[in-house]
Design an enzyme around this catalytic site. Structure first.
Site, PDB file in Angstrom:
ATOM      1  N   LYS B  79      40.318  45.417  46.010  1.00 18.86           N
ATOM      2  CA  LYS B  79      40.058  44.400  44.985  1.00 18.86           C
ATOM      3  C   LYS B  79      39.141  43.339  45.581  1.00 18.86           C
ATOM      4  O   LYS B  79      39.384  42.855  46.699  1.00 18.86           O
ATOM      5  CB  LYS B  79      41.397  43.789  44.552  1.00 18.86           C
ATOM      6  CG  LYS B  79      41.328  42.773  43.439  1.00 18.86           C
ATOM      7  CD  LYS B  79      42.753  42.338  43.047  1.00 18.86           C
ATOM      8  CE  LYS B  79      42.755  41.346  41.896  1.00 18.86           C
ATOM      9  NZ  LYS B  79      44.124  40.990  41.462  1.00 18.86           N
ATOM     10  N   SER B 155      45.265  41.526  36.773  1.00 17.99           N
ATOM     11  CA  SER B 155      43.892  41.285  37.146  1.00 17.99           C
ATOM     12  C   SER B 155      43.290  42.360  38.039  1.00 17.99           C
ATOM     13  O   SER B 155      42.082  42.401  38.233  1.00 17.99           O
ATOM     14  CB  SER B 155      43.797  39.935  37.860  1.00 17.99           C
ATOM     15  OG  SER B 155      44.505  39.973  39.100  1.00 17.99           O
ATOM     16  N   SER B 179      49.830  41.357  38.375  1.00 17.96           N
ATOM     17  CA  SER B 179      48.465  41.890  38.390  1.00 17.96           C
ATOM     18  C   SER B 179      48.287  43.206  39.131  1.00 17.96           C
ATOM     19  O   SER B 179      47.209  43.805  39.061  1.00 17.96           O
ATOM     20  CB  SER B 179      47.508  40.859  38.994  1.00 17.96           C
ATOM     21  OG  SER B 179      47.267  39.822  38.075  1.00 17.96           O
TER      22      SER B 179
END
Lengths: 64, 466
Positions: B79, B155, B179
């Site tokens: 990420k 997210s 997330s």
């Protein structure tokens, strides 16, 4: 809480925080604010939390 | 494309049997990225050159008979809010100073390098791990591989999309209010938020300092465990890191749940308005399956679960607003149109509200511990519904929906999301196992045992087949 009061509060909070939002942005927060306030106020209404300690940790040492 | 191994475990076996080299595996996955990324929007940066070099190094180690462990030669993604020395970190934002994170690896990346894993690149996220995608910001818009008109969650959306579509075998997400688990649920794979303090978050842009976690996302629970084994452990550089012995997670995954005590918190988690019947039915069916193979299931009550979701949000928005306040003052419109309106919510709470949420946190932590005294894990739906259409999502749209994720950031407990079915419109459904502090072995045991009985986690979206 009347909309006019809510708008006054919301504008004051953003102004205090030094943030300049458009009228459209302010309007969205005027719609949102009562819900956020209700969610926060519910936590104040739980009797068991009245004498609870916050979940904070602070270590006076700086060498760890 | 379907000949590429689906899991870390199967790829590891193939590597050690010399049926495939890390270079071949990496090349195949890079080809998948080139084929699928334009349509699915998972990667921000593909580190092809360094990936091939790392793969060659892994192959050289295999050639010399050196085996550092299950992740040697395994391609993974990160990420893009976690620092990596070989690529810039953007946080999916035009706000973050491009010098942030320059020249060093986050602790979790260092540990992956030490194991000989292969970094394929940096993955899309919701800007600063909050909000919704804004196409005007110049970053790829993540799309759900099961239906590109639907949300990939947030997210850690890019990691979710890339795992589900087979562009990577595993990857890193971060989780402050769900997330990791949300995208795992929407995209149909596994995702683990470990106990707060179990995995170092050094080298990650913060969202909520007291709630953030870095964790594994992969198709299978077994793969999540393999990643956790590498990244778990004390890091003195992270003030939230906890020095607790790291157990052998593989040993915990016996394939059996016989005797495992499973608590089902019926109120709120199974009766909240907004929980769709398909999700409830699928999760209850999964619980019945666990019961049929020896789990001891009983209902219990978790008081104030809805308020816990809200307390988590109050702390998260307050902490996030503190981090972003100066940029919000000076560059509000440089954030995505859905990001700034979420970050500034912290302005609307008082300092006392945040401390009250923190006091509630202590109370709720103790109540959950009491409720779990006679069980080993809890089971809940991960999300109350399947992935919604992207065009129906606004920052306000989810405010009043039930949520089953933030409670476990608030308590810091380990929480594992795994697929347990599909809806009538072929979107993944997920359930969540919650364990006691540092008892990741219990949730991994339950998740792995369930996945040995089912194949939901191995299903590949049509767009990624052939």
């Amino acid at each position: 809480m009347a909309d006019a009061d809510t708008e006054t509060i919301v504008r004051a909070l953003f102004s205090t925080a030094g943030m300049t939002l458009t009228d459209e942005q302010i309007a969205s927060f005027v719609r949102l604010y009562p819900t956020l306030r209700e969610q926060a106020d519910r936590l104040w209404a739980i009797p068991e939390v009245r004498y609870e300690q916050p979940a904070l940790l602070f270590d006076a040492r700086t060498d760890r | 494309m379907t000949s590429v191994p689906l899991t870390v475990a199967s790829a590891g076996k193939a590597l050690r049997a010399r049926e495939i080299s890390s270079t071949e595996l990496t090349t195949q996955l890079l080809a998948k990225v080139k084929a699928l990324n334009p349509a699915l929007g998972a990667f921000i940066t593909v580190t092809e050159e360094s990936a091939l070099a790392e793969a060659a190094a892994a192959d050289a180690l295999f050639g010399k008979g050196v085996d550092k462990g299950p992740l040697q030669g395994i391609p993974y993604g990160t990420k893009d809010i976690i620092a990596t020395v070989n690529a810039p970190t953007t946080a999916n934002s035009n706000i973050l100073d491009r010098a942030w994170g320059h020249g060093y690896d986050a602790t979790v990346i260092t540990r992956m390098r030490e194991q000989g894993a292969v970094g394929l690149g940096k993955l899309v996220l919701s800007e600063f791990a909050i909000g919704l995608p804004d196409p005007a910001m110049g970053f790829p818009v993540p799309k759900n591989p099961w239906n590109v008109d639907h949300s990939a969650g947030g997210s850690s959306s890019g990691t979710g999309v890339a795992v589900a579509s087979g562009m990577i075998l595993c990857g890193f997400g971060t989780d402050t209010g769900g997330s990791i688990r949300g995208p795992a649920a929407y995209n149909g794979h596994s995702g683990l938020k470990a106990t707060f303090g179990r995995v170092s978050k050094t080298g990650c842009v913060p969202l909520g300092y007291s709630l953030d976690n870095i964790g594994p996302m992969a198709r299978s629970v077994e793969d999540c465990a393999l990643m956790l084994q590498v990244i778990a452990g004390y890091d003195p550089a992270d003030p939230c890191s906890v020095d607790v012995r790291v157990p052998d997670y593989g040993a915990a995954m016996t394939g059996s749940v016989a005797g495992l005590r499973v608590g089902v918190p019926t109120a709120y988690f199974f009766d909240a308005p907004g929980l769709i019947p398909e999700v409830k039915t699928a999760v209850l069916a999964a619980i019945d399956k666990l019961k049929s193979v020896g789990a001891i299931v009983r209902e219990l009550a978790i008081p104030h679960a809805e308020e816990a979701k809200d307390a988590n949000a109050i702390i998260m928005f307050s902490e996030a607003c503190a981090y972003h306040r100066t940029d919000l003052q000076e560059r509000y419109n440089m954030y995505g149109k859905f990001t700034a309106p979420m970050l500034v919510r912290g302005v609307l709470y008082s300092g006392a509200d945040c401390i009250q949420a923190s006091r509630f946190r202590t109370y709720f932590q103790r109540e959950v511990a009491k409720a779990m005294a006679d069980v080993d894990i809890l089971v809940t739906p991960t999300a109350p519904f399947t992935a919604p259409r992207r065009d129906e999502m606004t920052p306000e749209s989810r405010l009043l929906d039930p949520g089953f994720l933030g409670q476990w950031n608030l308590t810091g407990l380990p929480a594992l999301a795994i697929p347990c079915g599909f809806s009538n419109d072929n979107m993944p459904i997920s359930m969540q196992f919650i364990g006691k502090p540092f008892d990741e072995p219990a949730v991994l045991r339950a998740g792995d045992a369930y996945q040995r009985l089912t194949d939901w986690h191995l299903r590949v979206p049509p767009i990624a087949q052939g």
